[in-house]
Scaffold this active site. Sequence first.
Site, PDB file in Angstrom:
ATOM      1  N   ASN A 157      28.115  13.626 -29.921  1.00  0.00           N
ATOM      2  CA  ASN A 157      27.366  14.509 -29.024  1.00  0.00           C
ATOM      3  C   ASN A 157      28.113  14.618 -27.695  1.00  0.00           C
ATOM      4  OD1 ASN A 157      24.751  15.844 -28.493  1.00  0.00           O
ATOM      5  ND2 ASN A 157      24.311  14.141 -27.087  1.00  0.00           N
TER       6      ASN A 157
ATOM      7  N   ASP B  73      18.772  22.728 -21.796  1.00  0.00           N
ATOM      8  CA  ASP B  73      17.991  23.151 -20.636  1.00  0.00           C
ATOM      9  C   ASP B  73      18.838  24.152 -19.862  1.00  0.00           C
ATOM     10  OD1 ASP B  73      19.716  21.366 -19.192  1.00  0.00           O
ATOM     11  OD2 ASP B  73      18.172  19.824 -19.067  1.00  0.00           O
TER      12      ASP B  73
ATOM     13  N   GLU C 216      20.353  19.052 -26.363  1.00  0.00           N
ATOM     14  CA  GLU C 216      19.735  18.741 -25.058  1.00  0.00           C
ATOM     15  C   GLU C 216      19.579  20.003 -24.213  1.00  0.00           C
ATOM     16  OE1 GLU C 216      21.732  15.452 -23.093  1.00  0.00           O
ATOM     17  OE2 GLU C 216      22.097  14.419 -24.994  1.00  0.00           O
TER      18      GLU C 216
ATOM     19  N   HIS D  16      23.437  21.663 -21.553  1.00  0.00           N
ATOM     20  CA  HIS D  16      22.823  21.659 -20.215  1.00  0.00           C
ATOM     21  C   HIS D  16      23.448  22.830 -19.462  1.00  0.00           C
ATOM     22  CE1 HIS D  16      20.750  17.929 -20.880  1.00  0.00           C
ATOM     23  NE2 HIS D  16      21.875  17.361 -21.279  1.00  0.00           N
TER      24      HIS D  16
ATOM     25  N   GLU E 244      29.338  11.686 -25.459  1.00  0.00           N
ATOM     26  CA  GLU E 244      30.217  12.083 -24.359  1.00  0.00           C
ATOM     27  C   GLU E 244      31.570  11.369 -24.353  1.00  0.00           C
ATOM     28  OE1 GLU E 244      27.750  11.579 -20.874  1.00  0.00           O
ATOM     29  OE2 GLU E 244      26.454  13.249 -21.454  1.00  0.00           O
TER      30      GLU E 244
HETATM   31  C1  XIL Z   1      19.262  11.599 -18.940  1.00  0.00           C
HETATM   32  C2  XIL Z   1      17.771  11.354 -18.879  1.00  0.00           C
HETATM   33  O1  XIL Z   1      17.084  12.556 -19.169  1.00  0.00           O
HETATM   34  C3  XIL Z   1      17.374  10.837 -17.526  1.00  0.00           C
HETATM   35  O2  XIL Z   1      15.998  10.477 -17.486  1.00  0.00           O
HETATM   36  C4  XIL Z   1      18.228   9.630 -17.165  1.00  0.00           C
HETATM   37  O3  XIL Z   1      17.928   9.224 -15.844  1.00  0.00           O
HETATM   38  C5  XIL Z   1      19.697   9.954 -17.284  1.00  0.00           C
HETATM   39  O4  XIL Z   1      19.962  10.454 -18.582  1.00  0.00           O
HETATM   40  N1  XIL Z   1      23.253  13.643 -21.355  1.00  0.00           N
HETATM   41  C6  XIL Z   1      22.628  12.768 -22.216  1.00  0.00           C
HETATM   42  C7  XIL Z   1      21.270  12.270 -21.912  1.00  0.00           C
HETATM   43  O5  XIL Z   1      23.154  12.509 -23.304  1.00  0.00           O
HETATM   44  O6  XIL Z   1      21.067  10.979 -22.389  1.00  0.00           O
HETATM   45  C8  XIL Z   1      20.986  12.321 -20.432  1.00  0.00           C
HETATM   46  O7  XIL Z   1      19.619  11.959 -20.240  1.00  0.00           O
HETATM   47  C9  XIL Z   1      21.292  13.676 -19.871  1.00  0.00           C
HETATM   48  C10 XIL Z   1      22.732  14.016 -20.060  1.00  0.00           C
END
Ligand code: XIL
Length: 448
Positions: A199, A265, A263, A235, A158
Amino acid sequence: MRSLRTGLSLASLLGLLGTLLLTAPAAHAADTPLRDLGTAKGKVIGTAVTGSKLTGSYGDIAGAQFSSLTPGNAMKWGSVEPTRGSFNWAEADQIVDFAEAHGQQVRGHTLVWHSQNPSWLTNGSWTSAQLGTLLDDHIATEVGRYKGRIAAWDVVNEPFNEDGTYRSTLWYNGLGSGYIARALTAARAADPAAKLYINDYNVEGVNAKSTALYNLVKSLKEQGVPIDGVGLQAHLILGQVPSTLQQNIQRFADLGVDVAITELDIRMALPADTAKLAQQKADYKAVTAACVAVSRCANLTVWGFTDSDSWVDSTFPGYGAATPYDANYAPKPAYYGIAEALGGTTTPPPTGACTATYSVPSQWNTGFTGNVTISCSGASLSSWKVTWTYGAGQQITQAWNATCTQSGAAVSCVNASYNGTVPDGGSVSFGFNANWSGSNPVPTVTLG
Ligand code: XIL
């Protein structure tokens, strides 16, 4: 005789306790696992996991369906070095061990980020030279520990703002944008075999942020800085898969780097219903198809495979149901969306989650009252039929709120004219009286 009587009263007691029997959503054990479908397409299919949960059904699904694991939190700086110089590798080790035992890759996540850092690091005041050494040492220690065991590292996480400028972080503020090349170089030195990624989120479609990432990767490659791939976190929100996703993946591939959906979802406003779950299936399918279409899209990872292990609900109030399995580990339509995009010919997606529950609210020496409740969640019914087979000669004498017929041991109950509708989130019950003798075992009921 006495022991037989004891047995009988135990059976009666169990009946009176209202033993539950569900028509659980089919396990679809015969469906080809996602990891095998992925292999056939040259894709690694992953999930984020929580180490402490890797037993029972959660462990079974994580091991059987996926060919890559990403520790959801276990490898973050705040997890591995909560106090300066004192390390806790327990959960990270556990996940790596589990992955190796199940023939899976591990994606290391993540080395350099603005979030989930230990307070000793974020609260310290460091010179630029000290910060650089902290960064180098952290990467050497963590990447070195798992050398040869991690397929890919999210080295930098990020780094950008939405407008494509660099995010103001501990690292950027202390070291300038050069922290990115420095981290990649340190990671390469610590494990030359690991693929090194940058990422980020909101970089799935073509936009200012993904273009900044594109320009960064291009310039890193021109400078000979080790960079092997970009991670698109993905996300996403229901119905909002960017139309330029495949085009965006392709432009990174054309730059000469791999791409991973790291990641994935897809969250929806709660409560879930049939229409939203169908849209979610289409969305998962579209994302997977975009990865399948570009050969350099190497890995597609979901950020938690079950709704019981998702960060969404606590992070985005009012949203949830974002993963491919429900909280009871039943595959959702989204699961079949992924499978279909990977070329799987799946059994028809479950029509939804309606279940029938049989109970015995009361029982006396020759008779009992039975109850069946039909409940729907994420699905609905406009009519219903519940069938079962009595194993011990039970005979229904009278039913209410349903029309029941019994032929030999086979019982079939259909809705009355006024209660065929079971709405999403609702339930309908019917009852009956029946005779029993000897024993009164609870039958398995089928909703069909
Ligand atoms: C999230 C985890 O899933 C949670 O359990 C934690 O509280 C916060 O982080 N982007 C990322 C991940 O790169 O590491 C994050 O994971 C979600 C957003």
